[in-house]
Scaffold this motif. Structure first.
Motif, PDB file in Angstrom:
ATOM      1  N   GLN A  50       0.893  -1.083  -0.092  1.00 53.13           N
ATOM      2  CA  GLN A  50       0.079   0.088   0.038  1.00 53.13           C
ATOM      3  C   GLN A  50       0.887   1.189  -0.197  1.00 53.13           C
ATOM      4  OE1 GLN A  50      -3.029   0.111   3.069  1.00 53.13           O
ATOM      5  NE2 GLN A  50      -3.552  -2.074   2.964  1.00 53.13           N
ATOM      6  N   GLU A  51       1.741   1.262   0.865  1.00 54.47           N
ATOM      7  CA  GLU A  51       2.804   2.538   0.911  1.00 54.47           C
ATOM      8  C   GLU A  51       3.430   2.627  -0.335  1.00 54.47           C
ATOM      9  OE1 GLU A  51       4.861   1.863   4.635  1.00 54.47           O
ATOM     10  OE2 GLU A  51       3.090   2.579   5.811  1.00 54.47           O
ATOM     11  N   ARG A  52       3.931   1.667  -0.772  1.00 49.67           N
ATOM     12  CA  ARG A  52       4.696   1.827  -2.176  1.00 49.67           C
ATOM     13  C   ARG A  52       3.809   2.385  -3.380  1.00 49.67           C
ATOM     14  NH1 ARG A  52       6.669  -3.783  -4.112  1.00 49.67           N
ATOM     15  NH2 ARG A  52       7.712  -2.416  -5.517  1.00 49.67           N
ATOM     16  N   LEU A  53       2.455   1.967  -3.258  1.00 52.83           N
ATOM     17  CA  LEU A  53       1.670   2.212  -4.445  1.00 52.83           C
ATOM     18  C   LEU A  53       1.218   3.835  -4.144  1.00 52.83           C
ATOM     19  CD1 LEU A  53      -0.772  -0.277  -4.751  1.00 52.83           C
ATOM     20  CD2 LEU A  53       0.353   0.646  -6.503  1.00 52.83           C
ATOM     21  N   ILE A  54       1.205   4.295  -2.729  1.00 53.95           N
ATOM     22  CA  ILE A  54       0.819   5.634  -2.521  1.00 53.95           C
ATOM     23  C   ILE A  54       1.865   6.517  -2.964  1.00 53.95           C
ATOM     24  CG2 ILE A  54       0.302   7.305  -0.466  1.00 53.95           C
ATOM     25  CD1 ILE A  54      -1.331   5.035   0.694  1.00 53.95           C
ATOM     26  N   ASN A  55       3.219   6.056  -2.597  1.00 51.32           N
ATOM     27  CA  ASN A  55       4.479   6.658  -2.908  1.00 51.32           C
ATOM     28  C   ASN A  55       4.634   6.917  -4.662  1.00 51.32           C
ATOM     29  OD1 ASN A  55       5.051   7.096  -0.242  1.00 51.32           O
ATOM     30  ND2 ASN A  55       6.803   5.482  -0.249  1.00 51.32           N
ATOM     31  N   TRP A  56       4.475   5.799  -5.187  1.00 53.14           N
ATOM     32  CA  TRP A  56       4.369   6.068  -6.591  1.00 53.14           C
ATOM     33  C   TRP A  56       3.275   6.903  -7.082  1.00 53.14           C
ATOM     34  CZ3 TRP A  56       6.786   6.878 -10.754  1.00 53.14           C
ATOM     35  CH2 TRP A  56       6.416   6.443 -11.855  1.00 53.14           C
TER      36      TRP A  56
END
Length: 393
Positions: A357-363
């Protein structure tokens, strides 16, 4: 084939894309900005969080006149609509933004609702769509209806009317199909509207909605204003017709922002031949082609001469975009290999671990920032840092 996710790619004049006609050719486009949120299951839903995070940080969120969404993007849009009064028009405050907007969506992303809804919907009353709507209502919408959406900006949640073959649009003032008619001030639950918008085939589609024919108002050009079209509407994922959520924004506004969390259909050397899996593969191919055509259309409109009726200002960013193509020396570090791994997450509503989830938000945050600074406003300044530690890798 040219890479349509690359904003620098020239448009092929032989492309089968044709401009979307305006609702009324006599009307000029309105000055203002519309945001389109694509489909793509939880992958898109979470990716869009990052984009909206950056839009709010730089003060662009409050300037939006319309948010048009399909499928997974409609989940994000629905939560944004309910929280609008607590976010827009106020300085960005991370704690408030996370509490009001991010946390409910991430709580939903913790849940698996697609296969569970199918399994239970086949044996219990309410069907598959009823189970999906119940899950949406439990985790994010809490009994809200279309009348709980803000008056401004206009939120448009798009589904596909399988009967008429065109968009069915859910909004606060009305819900409508230009061939069937419109229902004014609908009290339809927000969960039902988003369920229809995200009823991706074959397993979650269709969602059937019963209407009172007396409430369906005839409009000019309604060639299907008659039963059964006005008494029972059979709806599927909005992405079947327009998986960028582009049409209802592009027809009206001069500036169009597109956040695309859609995936990509990879080659399959030995595709399944049994009809369920083969049908699923074919549907993915169709979805991929529709998205590619819409991308070409919107990017072509940015490149069109300012005097061209198809010209739009704005920018597109996608989950498959290579951030290096923006050629910004101060873009956030987002290696293409890592972001393609995120783009390859299946289009599901399946529990997603915290780190993903955090990787997707960051991206979503990083690529939105790069697109805005390259093509909309170079004076925005670089993004300070990723919302969450660890970047996109």
């Amino acid at each position: 084939m040219n890479d349509v996710t690359d904003p620098s790619t020239p448009i092929d004049p032989a492309s089968p894309v044709r401009p979307i006609p305006p609702d009324n050719k006599a009307e000029s486009l309105e000055t203002g900005t519309a945001l389109c949120l694509s489909g793509g299951g939880y992958r898109a839903m979470v990716f869009h969080i990052g984009a909206i995070w950056r839009l709010h940080e730089v003060g662009l969120l409050s300037s939006l006149k319309r948010i048009s969404s399909v499928s997974g993007g409609s989940i994000t849009a629905g939560v944004l609509a309910l929280k609008w009064s607590k976010l827009a028009g106020k300085p960005f405050d991370r704690a408030s933004f996370e509490h009001e907007f991010v946390t409910p969506l991430r709580t939903l992303a913790d849940q698996t609702i697609d296969w569970k809804s199918v399994a239970l919907g086949l044996v219990w009353p309410g069907g598959v769509s009823g189970r999906v709507a119940a899950a949406y209502d439990k985790y994010v919408f809490h009994g809200a209806t279309l009348q709980d959406l803000p008056d401004e900006p206009r939120f448009v949640i798009n589904a596909t009317n399988v009967q008429s073959g065109v968009l069915w649009r859910f909004m606060k003032p009305y819900m409508a199909d230009y061939r069937v008619g419109k229902v004014e001030k609908p009290k339809t639950s927000l969960a039902a509207a988003v369920t229809a918008s995200s009823a991706f085939p074959p397993v979650l589609s269709p969602m059937t909605m019963t209407l009172d024919p007396q409430t369906v108002r005839r409009m000019e050009g309604n060639d299907l204003h008659a039963e059964p079209y006005t008494s029972s509407v059979v709806l599927s994922d909005g992405g079947v017709y327009d998986n960028l959520g582009l049409e209802t924004a592009w027809k009206r506004y001069k500036t169009i922002l597109v956040s695309d969390g859609g995936g990509n259909t990879e080659p399959e050397p030995a595709p399944s031949t049994d009809w369920p899996r083969h049908s699923y593969r074919v549907l993915n191919l169709i979805d991929n082609q529709v998205r590619a055509l819409r991308k070409r259309q919107v990017i072509g409109s940015y490149k069109a001469n300012a005097a061209d009726a198809n010209h739009r200002t704005g920018t597109y960013w996608g989950i498959r975009t290579d951030i290096a193509k923006y050629k910004l020396t101060d873009a956030l570090d987002a290696p293409h290999k890592s972001t393609l791994e995120l783009a390859a997450i299946p289009t599901r509503m399946e529990s997603m671990d915290v780190r993903r989830q955090e990787r997707l938000i960051n991206w979503g945050y990083a690529v939105c920032d790069a697109a805005l600074r390259k093509h909309l406003d170079s004076q925005l300044g670089p993004a300070p840092k990723f919302p969450y530690s660890g970047g996109v890798g």
